[in-house]
Design an enzyme around this catalytic site. Structure first.
Site, PDB file in Angstrom:
ATOM      1  N   ALA A  69       1.345  -1.378  -0.286  1.00 34.72           N
ATOM      2  CA  ALA A  69       0.049   0.240  -0.019  1.00 34.72           C
ATOM      3  C   ALA A  69       0.694   1.481   0.477  1.00 34.72           C
ATOM      4  O   ALA A  69       2.496   0.985   0.970  1.00 34.72           O
ATOM      5  CB  ALA A  69      -1.022   0.538   1.316  1.00 34.72           C
ATOM      6  N   GLY A 114       0.543  -4.702   0.673  1.00 34.25           N
ATOM      7  CA  GLY A 114      -0.961  -5.173  -0.277  1.00 34.25           C
ATOM      8  C   GLY A 114      -0.027  -5.642  -0.991  1.00 34.25           C
ATOM      9  O   GLY A 114      -1.210  -6.188  -2.389  1.00 34.25           O
ATOM     10  N   GLU A 117      -1.004  -9.600  -0.848  1.00 37.27           N
ATOM     11  CA  GLU A 117      -2.145  -9.381  -0.983  1.00 37.27           C
ATOM     12  C   GLU A 117      -2.915  -9.472  -1.791  1.00 37.27           C
ATOM     13  O   GLU A 117      -4.016 -10.998  -2.549  1.00 37.27           O
ATOM     14  CB  GLU A 117      -2.534  -8.382   0.425  1.00 37.27           C
ATOM     15  CG  GLU A 117      -2.289  -8.404   1.760  1.00 37.27           C
ATOM     16  CD  GLU A 117      -3.206  -7.461   2.199  1.00 37.27           C
ATOM     17  OE1 GLU A 117      -2.882  -5.961   1.521  1.00 37.27           O
ATOM     18  OE2 GLU A 117      -3.855  -7.121   2.952  1.00 37.27           O
ATOM     19  N   GLU A 137       3.863  -5.912   7.757  1.00 44.46           N
ATOM     20  CA  GLU A 137       3.660  -4.534   7.929  1.00 44.46           C
ATOM     21  C   GLU A 137       3.926  -4.379   9.934  1.00 44.46           C
ATOM     22  O   GLU A 137       4.266  -3.252   9.721  1.00 44.46           O
ATOM     23  CB  GLU A 137       2.096  -4.735   8.289  1.00 44.46           C
ATOM     24  CG  GLU A 137       1.537  -4.050   6.758  1.00 44.46           C
ATOM     25  CD  GLU A 137       1.819  -4.687   5.190  1.00 44.46           C
ATOM     26  OE1 GLU A 137       2.259  -5.790   5.947  1.00 44.46           O
ATOM     27  OE2 GLU A 137       1.592  -4.125   4.557  1.00 44.46           O
TER      28      GLU A 137
END
Ligand code: COA
Length: 263
Positions: A69, A114, A117, A137
């Protein structure tokens, strides 16, 4: 179909395959809100695009699939905004998993946070030898919010998932293959051709059967065995009423390759 012009995502349809490229190479294809929005739009269109049988998802540039992200956006997040952003990302990634058509991640480099993911939401993952995967993270004081803690544990098991999540370690493609996080590892210059070869093979199968197989496996895994088997037998019965079933059986008996109408 028209996928429109987007800022950070490129699309191309060739030979029944939709190629989707996340393309912000200056920030290693980090997922900002705009990119998540664009991915959502692409998969909404792809769902109804009868020309598309398989999707290949990759990252633009040399270094990254998606490096996570966008940390510039995350740094300004408030609790309520954070929840909304995570829910939006979860919805978009579920569109991929529940597209009704196979999505292959061609992981060309860093697939972190992300990005990892995003690959996890795809049905099949093929990685370049230089890919690195991980959920870093906890080293940033957060956890993953686009389904990563859930999908990683389902794919590689709770123990290995927790090791990866808690250490925040990145692992190379070969180690990722050993634990089942990626299906297969190929040389960097072979990545797209390997993904395309697999996509073409899947595209030659019955689209309705492929779609039902994904549905039975994906939704069945979330059910008790008995209910999963009920879903399987119902889908099996449904397929017996399709033109694809008739064509598949007839072609076998006539000793010729099938030409599935996809109905
Ligand atoms: N969000 C925003 N920008 C990012 C980013 C992210 N997730 N990942 C990389 N970038 C940017 C860097 O800030 C840098 O920008 P700059 O050129 O303006 O300084 C650029 O992309 C290139 O990255 P850089 O760190 O210089 O490359 P590197 O080869 O030295 O390291 C990584 C590559 C992937 C190891 C490193 O960029 C990294 O750790 N990124 C963050 C990964 C992460 O924690 N993801 C989860 C986020 S929730």
């Amino acid at each position: 179909m028209d996928y429109g012009t987007m800022e950070n995502v490129r699309t191309e349809v060739r030979d029944s395959i939709l190629f989707v490229t996340v393309d912000r190479p200056k920030v290693l294809n980090a997922l900002n809100a705009q990119t998540i929005e664009e991915l959502g739009r692409v998969f909404d269109v792809a769902r109804g695009d009868s020309e598309v049988k398989v999707v290949i998802l990759t990252g633009g540039g040399e270094k990254a699939f998606v490096a996570g992200a966008d940390i510039n956006e995350l740094a300004t997040m408030t609790p309520l905004k954070g929840k909304k952003v995570a829910e939006k990302g979860q919805r978009v990634f579920s569109k991929i998993e529940e597209l009704g058509k196979p999505v292959i991640a061609a992981i060309n480099g860093f697939a972190l946070g992300g990005g990892c993911e995003l690959a996890l939401a795809c049905h099949i993952r093929i990685a370049s030898e230089k890919a690195q995967l991980g959920l870093p993270e906890v080293s940033l004081g957060i956890i993953r919010g686009y389904g990563g803690t859930q999908r990683l544990a389902r794919l590689v098991g709770k123990g290995k998932a927790l090791e990866l999540i808690l250490t925040a370690d990145r692992i190379g493609a070969l180690d990722a293959e050993k634990v089942g996080l990626v299906n297969k590892v190929v040389a960097p210059d072979q990545l797209l051709s390997a993904a395309e070869e697999m996509a073409k093979k899947i595209a030659s199968r019955s689209p309705v059967a492929v779609s039902a197989a994904i549905e039975a496996t994906h939704f069945g895994l979330e059910m008790p065995l008995e209910e999963g088997q009920l879903l399987e037998s119902t889908l099996f019965g449904l397929l017996c009423a399709t033109e694809d079933m008739k064509e598949g059986m007839t072609a076998f008996l006539e000793k010729r390759p099938p030409a599935f109408p996809g109905r």
